[in-house]
Scaffold this motif. Sequence first.
Motif, short mmCIF file in Angstrom:
data_model
loop_
_atom_site.label_atom_id
_atom_site.label_comp_id
_atom_site.label_asym_id
_atom_site.label_seq_id
_atom_site.Cartn_x
_atom_site.Cartn_y
_atom_site.Cartn_z
N ARG A 1 14.18 27.54 -2.36
CA ARG A 1 12.94 27.95 -0.38
C ARG A 1 14.12 28.39 0.58
O ARG A 1 13.35 29.11 1.07
CB ARG A 1 12.38 26.56 -0.13
CG ARG A 1 11.17 26.35 -0.97
CD ARG A 1 10.27 25.15 -0.73
NE ARG A 1 9.88 25.03 0.87
CZ ARG A 1 8.19 25.59 0.58
NH1 ARG A 1 7.67 25.21 0.09
NH2 ARG A 1 7.85 25.31 1.78
N GLY A 2 15.34 28.43 0.49
CA GLY A 2 15.64 28.60 1.39
C GLY A 2 16.30 28.25 2.38
O GLY A 2 17.21 28.05 3.34
N LEU A 3 16.36 26.31 2.69
CA LEU A 3 17.41 25.65 2.67
C LEU A 3 18.82 25.59 3.19
O LEU A 3 19.04 25.33 1.88
CB LEU A 3 15.73 24.18 3.19
CG LEU A 3 14.83 24.11 4.31
CD1 LEU A 3 14.07 24.73 2.82
CD2 LEU A 3 14.54 22.92 4.40
N SER A 4 18.64 25.05 4.12
CA SER A 4 20.44 24.81 3.72
C SER A 4 21.10 23.18 3.86
O SER A 4 20.42 22.54 3.57
CB SER A 4 21.58 25.38 5.14
OG SER A 4 21.15 24.52 6.25
N GLY A 5 21.79 23.53 2.73
CA GLY A 5 22.14 21.91 2.57
C GLY A 5 22.29 20.74 3.96
O GLY A 5 21.52 19.58 3.27
N ASP A 6 22.76 21.32 4.88
CA ASP A 6 22.75 20.68 6.23
C ASP A 6 21.56 19.89 6.45
O ASP A 6 20.97 18.84 6.65
CB ASP A 6 23.38 21.11 7.42
CG ASP A 6 24.07 20.39 8.43
OD1 ASP A 6 24.24 19.54 8.65
OD2 ASP A 6 23.00 20.70 9.64
N VAL B 1 15.11 22.54 -5.14
CA VAL B 1 13.95 22.83 -5.54
C VAL B 1 14.20 23.54 -3.65
O VAL B 1 13.38 24.86 -3.68
CB VAL B 1 13.13 21.52 -5.55
CG1 VAL B 1 11.37 22.77 -4.59
CG2 VAL B 1 12.61 21.68 -6.77
N LEU B 2 14.25 22.65 -2.60
CA LEU B 2 14.45 22.95 -1.50
C LEU B 2 15.74 24.02 -0.62
O LEU B 2 15.31 24.91 0.20
CB LEU B 2 14.36 21.59 -0.46
CG LEU B 2 13.80 20.86 -0.45
CD1 LEU B 2 14.37 19.90 0.65
CD2 LEU B 2 12.86 20.79 -0.35
N GLU B 3 16.60 23.81 -1.84
CA GLU B 3 17.80 25.15 -1.45
C GLU B 3 17.02 26.43 -1.69
O GLU B 3 16.95 27.88 -1.52
CB GLU B 3 18.96 24.86 -2.62
CG GLU B 3 19.68 23.80 -1.52
CD GLU B 3 21.07 23.68 -2.81
OE1 GLU B 3 21.15 24.21 -4.29
OE2 GLU B 3 22.10 23.10 -2.00
#
Length: 441
Positions: free
Chosen positions: A205-210, A201-203
């Motif tokens: 939204r554009g957030l990176s794995g780190d 879900v967060l990916e």
Amino acid sequence: MAAYSRTILLATRVLCSSGGAMQLLQLREQLLETCDITEQEFFLITQECSRFLVLGLTVVAQTSLRLCRSYGREEPGEAGACQDLHLCKFFIYGNCKFGKGRKLCKFSHDIQSHHNWRVLRDCTLHELDEDDLFLLLLQNDPTLLPEVCSHYNRGSGPYGCCTFKSTCTKVHLCQHFVQGDCMFGHKCKRQHAIDEHGRRVLEERGLSGDIIHRLPFVYRNKHYLTAATASTLTEKSPDFSTKPAVHLDETDILCLHFIRNSCKFRNECHQVHFHLPYKWEVLVDETWVKLQHMEDIERDFCDPSKSQSSGDRPVDFLTMTWELRHVRRLSTVSSVRKPPHYMLTTEWLWYYKVDQEKWIEYGQPDDRQRTTSVTSRILEERFLADRTADVKVVKGKREYIISFKDMYQRNLNNNTKRKVQRRPRFVSVAQVEKQASKEKP
């Protein structure tokens, strides 16, 4: 605090590299190894500087800097007055699809652009690298991360009372873990880390794995900062017996009587003797040495539009440095603390920023002949009474809040903000000599 700008920068870097927060005593050990400060000065810096929030034995990095929500939609001329960063949100997330491909992103990826560098410099964050700056933004800017799902933390099911369950766009984390008071530890039935579904879900939204990996602790820091702002925390800071009770810029006051050639204590006077109501000094080999061209430096400093003095070797007023050396300005007592008949006190003036170059003194009319409900003198009195206070001000039909802690004026309706400055009224050497000659005994 300006004299300790390098120490504050290093402390900010250490905190960001440690996830945005750490134990106060651990930060003390690291700074005392690399900085030429005493333990007493360390505790004063962490207690007085708005960059740090001390909660019990934990210190959290904080800033009023935000990502501009109107970036790309401003009318011509408005962008220059904006005090927020103009950056691509997905660049901060570390996962902008345009930044990695041939097609350029229409939003800036340059923290050193003219606008961003000016904003960062005003906040004294211009020397932070991208990773540290972005972590600082993530845990301070409330618009960058999704909320923790409150329904997930209610009820007994695997998703609590969250009706969206696996499709919820909020973060499923244990609220007590975020608050730092979960009693169950690794046996808790609520998540203390981002699960695989949450990661997807967060990916999306554009957030990176780190960033996703660090989110649980970023959310904990966000909770500390939000709770402190709302004044809901009851935990007090530790009472260190070595912490001084005075502010740094009031430990050295210039003697008014010496300037008027009437100091009875002479060499035994506990105040600094100098022939002017201001004195600019630079730290050289642990000794404070007066700067040359002092009147010119003072003239520039009294102009709120100037961030440094003139000449080839300027004094930086934002970091209070000269050629990478610490600089300080000593002055006589503030005029609001003495009766009007006391001459050569320092009259401090308060300004708010109208656009990129123009500043207006509080209580003075703007270009539409509107004046604020408070004057420089009122603000100076409030500031000396409490340097962390917020002051309400009205101009026309609009209400604002002036925050002494971060030196910004905020519009209560749209949350826009303007930079605030406190600068002295300029007094020339000739004026001092004329005034002093009148008061000679």
